[in-house]
Design an enzyme around this catalytic site. Structure first.
Site, PDB file in Angstrom:
ATOM      1  N   CYS A 138       7.679   0.010  43.304  1.00 22.95           N
ATOM      2  CA  CYS A 138       6.472   0.122  42.466  1.00 22.95           C
ATOM      3  C   CYS A 138       5.359  -0.763  43.013  1.00 22.95           C
ATOM      4  O   CYS A 138       5.376  -1.984  42.838  1.00 22.95           O
ATOM      5  CB  CYS A 138       6.832  -0.258  41.029  1.00 22.95           C
ATOM      6  SG  CYS A 138       5.421  -0.247  39.905  1.00 22.95           S
ATOM      7  N   CYS A 141       3.302  -2.592  40.347  1.00 22.03           N
ATOM      8  CA  CYS A 141       4.014  -3.731  39.740  1.00 22.03           C
ATOM      9  C   CYS A 141       4.059  -4.918  40.703  1.00 22.03           C
ATOM     10  O   CYS A 141       3.877  -6.062  40.300  1.00 22.03           O
ATOM     11  CB  CYS A 141       5.460  -3.363  39.415  1.00 22.03           C
ATOM     12  SG  CYS A 141       5.647  -1.805  38.557  1.00 22.03           S
ATOM     13  N   ASP A 142       4.332  -4.666  41.968  1.00 23.48           N
ATOM     14  CA  ASP A 142       4.685  -5.757  42.872  1.00 23.48           C
ATOM     15  C   ASP A 142       3.702  -5.997  44.020  1.00 23.48           C
ATOM     16  O   ASP A 142       3.846  -6.981  44.749  1.00 23.48           O
ATOM     17  CB  ASP A 142       6.090  -5.500  43.462  1.00 23.48           C
ATOM     18  CG  ASP A 142       7.148  -5.514  42.358  1.00 23.48           C
ATOM     19  OD1 ASP A 142       6.975  -6.286  41.397  1.00 23.48           O
ATOM     20  OD2 ASP A 142       8.121  -4.745  42.444  1.00 23.48           O
TER      21      ASP A 142
HETATM   22  C1  LIG Z   1      12.279  -2.949  39.961  1.00 20.95           C
HETATM   23  C2  LIG Z   1      11.211  -2.529  38.989  1.00 20.95           C
HETATM   24  C3  LIG Z   1      10.157  -3.398  38.714  1.00 20.95           C
HETATM   25  C4  LIG Z   1       9.188  -3.036  37.811  1.00 20.95           C
HETATM   26  N1  LIG Z   1       8.189  -3.918  37.554  1.00 20.95           N
HETATM   27  C5  LIG Z   1       7.252  -3.602  36.618  1.00 20.95           C
HETATM   28  C6  LIG Z   1       6.237  -4.537  36.282  1.00 20.95           C
HETATM   29  O1  LIG Z   1       6.168  -5.642  36.823  1.00 20.95           O
HETATM   30  N2  LIG Z   1       5.330  -4.161  35.344  1.00 20.95           N
HETATM   31  C7  LIG Z   1       5.359  -2.933  34.728  1.00 20.95           C
HETATM   32  O2  LIG Z   1       4.525  -2.663  33.869  1.00 20.95           O
HETATM   33  N3  LIG Z   1       6.306  -2.030  35.050  1.00 20.95           N
HETATM   34  C8  LIG Z   1       7.251  -2.332  35.970  1.00 20.95           C
HETATM   35  N4  LIG Z   1       8.207  -1.417  36.304  1.00 20.95           N
HETATM   36  C9  LIG Z   1       8.159  -0.096  35.670  1.00 20.95           C
HETATM   37  C10 LIG Z   1       8.733  -0.195  34.245  1.00 20.95           C
HETATM   38  O3  LIG Z   1      10.001  -0.806  34.329  1.00 20.95           O
HETATM   39  C11 LIG Z   1       8.849   1.172  33.596  1.00 20.95           C
HETATM   40  O4  LIG Z   1       7.579   1.793  33.577  1.00 20.95           O
HETATM   41  C12 LIG Z   1       9.334   1.046  32.166  1.00 20.95           C
HETATM   42  O5  LIG Z   1      10.564   0.348  32.115  1.00 20.95           O
HETATM   43  C13 LIG Z   1       9.542   2.417  31.519  1.00 20.95           C
HETATM   44  O6  LIG Z   1      10.014   2.208  30.240  1.00 20.95           O
HETATM   45  P1  LIG Z   1      10.823   3.329  29.449  1.00 20.95           P
HETATM   46  O7  LIG Z   1      11.112   2.723  28.121  1.00 20.95           O
HETATM   47  O8  LIG Z   1      10.098   4.601  29.483  1.00 20.95           O
HETATM   48  O9  LIG Z   1      12.153   3.594  30.259  1.00 20.95           O
HETATM   49  P2  LIG Z   1      13.249   2.672  30.991  1.00 20.95           P
HETATM   50  O10 LIG Z   1      12.841   1.268  31.121  1.00 20.95           O
HETATM   51  O11 LIG Z   1      13.582   3.452  32.212  1.00 20.95           O
HETATM   52  O12 LIG Z   1      14.484   2.734  29.982  1.00 20.95           O
HETATM   53  C14 LIG Z   1      15.211   3.905  29.795  1.00 20.95           C
HETATM   54  C15 LIG Z   1      16.325   3.623  28.815  1.00 20.95           C
HETATM   55  O13 LIG Z   1      16.967   4.849  28.466  1.00 20.95           O
HETATM   56  C16 LIG Z   1      18.367   4.649  28.458  1.00 20.95           C
HETATM   57  N5  LIG Z   1      19.013   5.943  28.645  1.00 20.95           N
HETATM   58  C17 LIG Z   1      18.927   6.807  29.691  1.00 20.95           C
HETATM   59  N6  LIG Z   1      19.708   7.888  29.461  1.00 20.95           N
HETATM   60  C18 LIG Z   1      20.272   7.712  28.225  1.00 20.95           C
HETATM   61  C19 LIG Z   1      21.182   8.460  27.423  1.00 20.95           C
HETATM   62  N7  LIG Z   1      21.667   9.636  27.834  1.00 20.95           N
HETATM   63  N8  LIG Z   1      21.566   7.952  26.222  1.00 20.95           N
HETATM   64  C20 LIG Z   1      21.084   6.753  25.775  1.00 20.95           C
HETATM   65  N9  LIG Z   1      20.201   6.015  26.489  1.00 20.95           N
HETATM   66  C21 LIG Z   1      19.818   6.482  27.706  1.00 20.95           C
HETATM   67  C22 LIG Z   1      18.627   3.628  29.554  1.00 20.95           C
HETATM   68  O14 LIG Z   1      19.868   2.971  29.361  1.00 20.95           O
HETATM   69  C23 LIG Z   1      17.438   2.696  29.339  1.00 20.95           C
HETATM   70  O15 LIG Z   1      17.732   1.744  28.350  1.00 20.95           O
HETATM   71  C24 LIG Z   1       9.214  -1.750  37.192  1.00 20.95           C
HETATM   72  C25 LIG Z   1      10.243  -0.865  37.486  1.00 20.95           C
HETATM   73  C26 LIG Z   1      11.249  -1.241  38.364  1.00 20.95           C
HETATM   74  C27 LIG Z   1      12.373  -0.276  38.666  1.00 20.95           C
END
Ligand SMILES: Cc1cc2nc3c(=O)[nH]c(=O)nc-3n(C[C@H](O)[C@H](O)[C@H](O)COP(=O)(O)OP(=O)(O)OC[C@H]3O[C@@H](n4cnc5c(N)ncnc54)[C@H](O)[C@@H]3O)c2cc1C
Length: 320
Positions: A138, A141-142
């Site tokens: 990302c 992010c980084d």
């Molecule tokens: C290494 C890394 C660094 C990052 N750094 C940043 C940063 O510094 N700043 C920033 O703003 N963004 C950052 N991001 C991006 C950010 O993490 C994502 O945009 C954000 O987490 C998305 O949130 P979300 O709630 O949509 O999904 P996610 O965080 O992807 O969470 C998805 C959830 O769904 C659950 N899930 C999936 N399938 C199922 C199922 N079948 N049943 C039940 N639960 C399920 C998973 O267990 C998880 O808990 C980073 C991403 C990564 C990978």
């Protein structure tokens, strides 16, 4: 012996910023939400160290700490948070049916989907070794951590092109590795890349190994897939921009998706094509993919669910 089926007003699937924010709003609206965390409790941010761009943390925060804060805040208002994954759904009639861990059936008046997306990686062992220590999926992010430094990025699509130009504004030099002799990105994006002075595009080239000193990235070994020639680039950061996979397998056949599997929502809302089912966060957003945008749409999903239930209640009152 038949198992008793549990009924809930609001079921939240996923425990990233979107799911926990939906939970905070839904529990404060007295929807008594039940949230299943999935296998990655806390979501994608648990894989990272520093999060510097989430509002409210002036000194930054680690990803796991931030997700712990969000979990506690959701629990404070009474969200029932459970470890488990949703293995299948049946959205053919109301209430919606959801099966957890392949054994437990729950019926729900509203379902909020926040299952996120998973970054695709190249699969190199060194890539995983230095993930978070110079390797990232990302740029937004980084990228900031590599201000004034040299970095490399791999990918040839629109997102890779977008991320390369983003990095070029911060970094001294950006090497862009393209596997074939051309981009997959749109003409406009390619034009932007090729017209950015500090991006050097290296065609027919792949990443062979991330080089490091045991702590941080110090370089990238590349291989020309036409000649087999290997070259070491001196870089401090390596960005993998080969795409994301939305976690939507279990919703296939029930919910409308785009060609890459992202859930479709009615613009400006979190409503899916099925009444009472809402989607928020990265699972419906391949464009912004940030914690704060995921959290924002989590808030929208809870408000949409609450208003949907209120309208349903009004319908019942009118018909009596
Ligand atoms: C290494 C890394 C660094 C990052 N750094 C940043 C940063 O510094 N700043 C920033 O703003 N963004 C950052 N991001 C991006 C950010 O993490 C994502 O945009 C954000 O987490 C998305 O949130 P979300 O709630 O949509 O999904 P996610 O965080 O992807 O969470 C998805 C959830 O769904 C659950 N899930 C999936 N399938 C199922 C199922 N079948 N049943 C039940 N639960 C399920 C998973 O267990 C998880 O808990 C980073 C991403 C990564 C990978």
């Amino acid at each position: 012996m038949s198992q008793e089926i549990e009924h809930v007003q609001c079921l939240i699937i996923g425990s990233g910023p979107a799911g926990y924010t939906a939970a905070i709003y839904a529990s404060r609206a007295d929807l008594k939400p039940v949230l299943y965390t999935g296998m990655e409790a806390g979501g994608q941010l648990t894989q990272t160290t520093e999060v510097d761009n989430f509002p409210g943390y002036p000194n930054g925060v680690t990803g796991p700490e931030m997700m712990e804060d969000l979990r506690k805040q959701a629990e404070r208002f009474g969200t029932d948070i459970r470890f488990g994954y949703v293995s299948s759904v049946d959205f053919s009639s109301l209430p919606h049916k959801v099966v957890v861990d392949e054994v437990k059936t729950i019926t729900a008046d509203t379902v909020i989907i926040s299952t996120g997306a998973t970054a695709k990686w190249l699969g190199l062992p060194s890539e995983q070794q230095y993930n978070g220590f110079g390797v990232s999926a990302c740029a937004v992010c980084d990228g900031f951590f590599f201000k004034g430094q040299d970095v490399a990025i791999v990918g040839a699509g629109d997102t890779a092109a977008e991320e390369a130009t983003y990095l070029a504004k911060l970094c001294k030099k950006v090497y862009m590795l393209v596997r074939r002799d051309e981009f997959r990105a749109s003409k406009a994006m390619v034009h932007r890349v090729l017209n950015t002075a500090n991006i050097e595009v290296i065609y027919n080239t792949e990443a062979k190994e991330v080089l490091g000193n045991g702590k941080n990235v110090t370089g990238l070994r590349t291989i020309n897939n036409q000649t087999g020639e290997e070259t070491d680039l001196e870089v401090e950061g390596f960005f993998v921009a080969i795409g994301h996979k939305p976690n939507t397998e279990i919703f296939k056949g029930w919910l409308e998706m785009d060609e890459t599997g992202y859930l479709k929502t009615i613009p400006g809302t979190t409503k899916t094509n099925v009444e009472g089912v809402f989607a928020c966060g990265d699972v419906q957003d391949h464009y912004y993919r940030q914690a704060v945008t995921a959290a924002g749409s989590g808030c929208m999903a809870a408000l949409d669910a609450e208003r949907y239930l209120a309208a349903k209640e009004d319908e019942v009152k009118v018909s009596i």
